[in-house]
Scaffold this motif. Structure first.
Motif, PDB file in Angstrom:
ATOM      1  N   PRO A  90       0.840  -1.196   0.000  1.00 39.37           N
ATOM      2  CA  PRO A  90       0.000   0.000   0.000  1.00 39.37           C
ATOM      3  C   PRO A  90       0.879   1.251   0.000  1.00 39.37           C
ATOM      4  N   VAL A  91       0.371   2.321  -0.571  1.00 39.40           N
ATOM      5  CA  VAL A  91       1.110   3.583  -0.624  1.00 39.40           C
ATOM      6  C   VAL A  91       1.057   4.226   0.748  1.00 39.40           C
ATOM      7  N   ARG A  92       2.209   4.365   1.378  1.00 36.97           N
ATOM      8  CA  ARG A  92       2.287   4.940   2.713  1.00 36.97           C
ATOM      9  C   ARG A  92       2.267   6.455   2.643  1.00 36.97           C
ATOM     10  N   LEU A  93       1.531   7.064   3.557  1.00 38.69           N
ATOM     11  CA  LEU A  93       1.460   8.524   3.624  1.00 38.69           C
ATOM     12  C   LEU A  93       2.328   9.098   4.744  1.00 38.69           C
ATOM     13  N   ASP A  94       2.948   8.210   5.521  1.00 36.40           N
ATOM     14  CA  ASP A  94       3.766   8.668   6.641  1.00 36.40           C
ATOM     15  C   ASP A  94       5.261   8.419   6.419  1.00 36.40           C
ATOM     16  N   GLN A  95       5.658   8.212   5.145  1.00 37.21           N
ATOM     17  CA  GLN A  95       7.064   7.987   4.824  1.00 37.21           C
ATOM     18  C   GLN A  95       7.796   9.337   4.688  1.00 37.21           C
ATOM     19  N   PRO A  96       9.129   9.348   4.880  1.00 39.84           N
ATOM     20  CA  PRO A  96       9.908  10.566   4.594  1.00 39.84           C
ATOM     21  C   PRO A  96       9.763  10.939   3.115  1.00 39.84           C
ATOM     22  N   THR A  97       9.850  12.218   2.833  1.00 37.82           N
ATOM     23  CA  THR A  97       9.639  12.688   1.450  1.00 37.82           C
ATOM     24  C   THR A  97      10.643  12.098   0.476  1.00 37.82           C
ATOM     25  N   THR A  98      11.796  11.726   0.968  1.00 38.60           N
ATOM     26  CA  THR A  98      12.823  11.148   0.084  1.00 38.60           C
ATOM     27  C   THR A  98      12.479   9.725  -0.307  1.00 38.60           C
ATOM     28  N   MET A  99      11.538   9.104   0.382  1.00 38.40           N
ATOM     29  CA  MET A  99      11.209   7.700   0.133  1.00 38.40           C
ATOM     30  C   MET A  99       9.760   7.509  -0.311  1.00 38.40           C
ATOM     31  N   GLU A 100       8.980   8.585  -0.375  1.00 39.91           N
ATOM     32  CA  GLU A 100       7.564   8.407  -0.636  1.00 39.91           C
ATOM     33  C   GLU A 100       7.281   8.125  -2.109  1.00 39.91           C
TER      34      GLU A 100
END
Length: 604
Positions: free
Chosen positions: A95-105
């Motif tokens: 699933p697409v995570r919304l709480d990942q760091p911006t460098t990994m999203e």
């Protein structure tokens, strides 16, 4: 004048090409709007948005991603062209995570967070897309774009993702068109959600309305049940009427009993309720509902098994029956207490022998339904083995059972509690000695039954034909009970005639001469026992009871025969009587009996 005949129509203008495309877009948006307006399920709306995007823009695959309630992940909830395996793998495993760091999203996460489209021309050259590279290859796409679905300028409610099989540079005009489509999709999604929420609330209102109707019906039926049961009690139907009415209401056989297992009411004689109703409660087939009064259990409603479980209205009927039964028990108790007080006062005055009271007892008895002009035998019952705190309750339960029995007899016996004993006056209407003894034994059985460890002993005297005779007869009966207690005889019914010489002695008015004779003969033996702590009187009593046999006496006392011999020699020394002589032995035995009679008479 301009010659217009040679004017050529010229090339087709851009508007000529644009109008059909605009119509196609408008038609597609209209379909989405109609689908939402007709209240179609949200998944169908999302699938239609994905299908419309694929059709209008020529994409091989499209998906609509929606955040979970906590807005931590995006999952694909609507799609076109995407396989079921792809949907399952992405939603469950990637699933697409919304709480990942911006460098990994993921691209979808970036579009959702920033509110701006995010396009990837070649996913194989995009490191951030690595987690979905495997499923992308299986699905067969190489490029993708994620356009946010904006409910407001600052709030995204999802993304519209579009995929191509080959690498592709998404131009500004293409992105602009997708953004327009995404805006329409956001409006449709918001509207669909509002309609879905409205439908859900309407369903809840319908459910609540139905529940309110059911509660109203239940309350109405409950009031009807309470009214019916109350009317039965007011009409004097008693607990038996309540049992019958409840049985009709719930289609089950009913038995109502008091706390002593006495049956107060039963709906049917054809359905057998076993005597040991504790076993009924244990096997789970029969149900027991307590009847409470001021927080204490006063009765129990037993419900026989049925073909199906009790409904909620049946349960209400049982509860109402328990309430009405408690009120009926209270009414019955109040009436019983008044009756017991009147009967108790009457019996007390009759047995007390005061001349002023005796002048009115016949008239007072007649008002209570008893004819003292008839001769009456007196039955006096004493209870033993009952804990001190339970004596009053046991006596009240006992007199209630005796009273119920008396109600079936004609003429009616008079019963009351007098000095912690049950006194019953049985009318003498030409009954035989056997009939009187049978009635006395029945009274003793009723008195001692249903009370654990209680033992009832009864003495019958009479008949008495004059009101002045009851005092002496009662005193003789109480003396006989004392004699039986002194000699260890309990759980029996006797008459004064059965006691022979003792019965005659108990009828003497003055017992002082008896006690004086007994004291002259056996006083030294009693004094020796008191001073030395010996058991000479006990030994003498056992010796007389065994017919002057030393061996039997030793066995009765569980001592050696030599011990009995030593004690008998000490008794002979103290009394000056030779127990081997018949006349001396008879004098000692009479003194022992007379002493017991005198002592028993002093207990009156």
């Amino acid at each position: 004048m301009r010659n217009t005949s040679n004017v050529s129509s010229g090339p087709v203008t851009p508007t000529t090409h644009v109008l059909p495309e605009v119509h196609r877009w408008l038609d597609s948006v209209r379909v989405i709007t109609k689908t939402v307006a007709t209240g179609q399920p949200l998944p169908e709306v999302l699938d239609l948005i994905a299908l419309t995007a694929a059709s209008l823009m020529g994409y091989e695959f499209c998906g609509v991603l929606i955040p979970d309630p906590e807005r931590r992940t995006l999952t694909i909830e609507g799609s076109s062209g995407l396989s079921a395996d792809y949907l399952a793998q992405v939603n469950a495993d990637r699933p697409v995570r919304l709480d990942q760091p911006t460098t990994m999203e993921a691209p979808s996460s970036t579009a959702f967070r920033t509110g701006s489209p995010r396009a990837i021309a070649d996913i194989e050259r995009e490191p951030q897309f690595a987690p979905w590279g495997g499923v992308a290859k299986e699905q067969g796409y190489r490029s993708m774009i994620s356009v946010p679905l904006m409910q407001s300028p600052d709030l995204a409610i999802g993304t519209l993702n579009c995929y191509r099989r080959s690498t592709h540079n998404f131009g500004e005009q293409e992105i602009a068109l997708l953004t327009v489509l995404a805006d329409h999709a956001a409006i449709a999604l918001t509207t669909a959600r509002l309609r879905s929420e409205e439908a859900r609330r309407m369903d809840e209102l319908l459910v609540l309305n139905n529940e309110l109707h059911q509660q109203r019906d239940l309350l109405q039926k409950s009031e009807d049940i309470h009214r019916k049961l109350t009317e039965i009690a007011l009409r004097g139907g008693g607990v038996a009427g309540i049992a019958t009415a409840l049985s009709i209401l719930i289609s089950r056989a009913i038995l109502i009993e008091d706390t002593q297992s006495g049956v107060l009411g039963q709906s049917s004689r054809t359905v057998a309720f076993p005597d040991d109703r504790t076993e009924l409660h244990a096997d789970g087939e029969f149900r027991c509902h307590p009847v409470l009064l001021a927080g204490s259990e006063v009765a129990r409603i037993w419900i026989a098994p049925g073909s199906s479980a009790l409904s909620s209205i049946d349960e209400r009927a049982v509860e109402h029956a328990a309430l009405v039964t408690s009120l009926e028990v209270l009414r019955s108790r109040t009436a019983d207490e008044v009756q017991w007080r009147l009967h108790g006062d009457l019996v007390s005055d009759l047995l007390g022998g005061e001349p002023g009271a005796l002048d009115t007892v016949v008239e007072r008895a007649a008002r209570l339904g008893h004819d003292l002009s008839l001769g009456h035998s007196i039955v006096v019952v004493a209870l033993s083995g009952v804990q001190t705190g339970q004596v009053d309750n046991c006596l009240q339960q006992a007199v209630r059972r005796v009273h119920l029995w008396a109600e079936t007899a004609t003429p009616r016996p008079l019963s009351a509690i007098h000095h912690d004993r049950i006194v019953v006056l049985i009318p003498d209407v030409g009954q035989s000695r056997t009939a009187r003894d049978s009635a006395a034994d029945r009274i003793r059985s009723l008195t001692g039954s249903h009370t654990p460890h209680a033992v009832a002993t009864a003495v019958t005297v009479g008949p008495c034909t004059q009101v002045g005779e009851y005092t002496r007869a009662h005193r003789s009966a109480v003396g006989a009970l004392g004699m039986l207690a002194l000699t260890g005889k309990r759980d029996t019914t006797v008459s004064l005639d059965d006691l022979g010489l003792v019965g005659l002695l108990l009828q003497l008015d003055d017992t002082s001469q008896l006690l004086s004779f007994a004291d002259r003969t056996l006083g030294p033996v009693r004094s020796h026992d008191i001073a030395r702590g010996t058991d000479l009187m006990k030994t003498l009593r056992a010796y007389v009871a065994s017919g002057l046999a030393s061996g039997d006496t030793a066995r009765a006392l569980h001592v050696h025969a030599n011990t009995v011999g030593q004690r008998l020699r000490r008794i002979q020394t103290l009394t000056g009587k030779d127990l081997a002589r018949p006349d001396h032995a008879m004098e000692v035995a009479v003194a022992l009996t007379v002493g017991d009679v005198g002592e028993a008479s002093s207990l009156v």
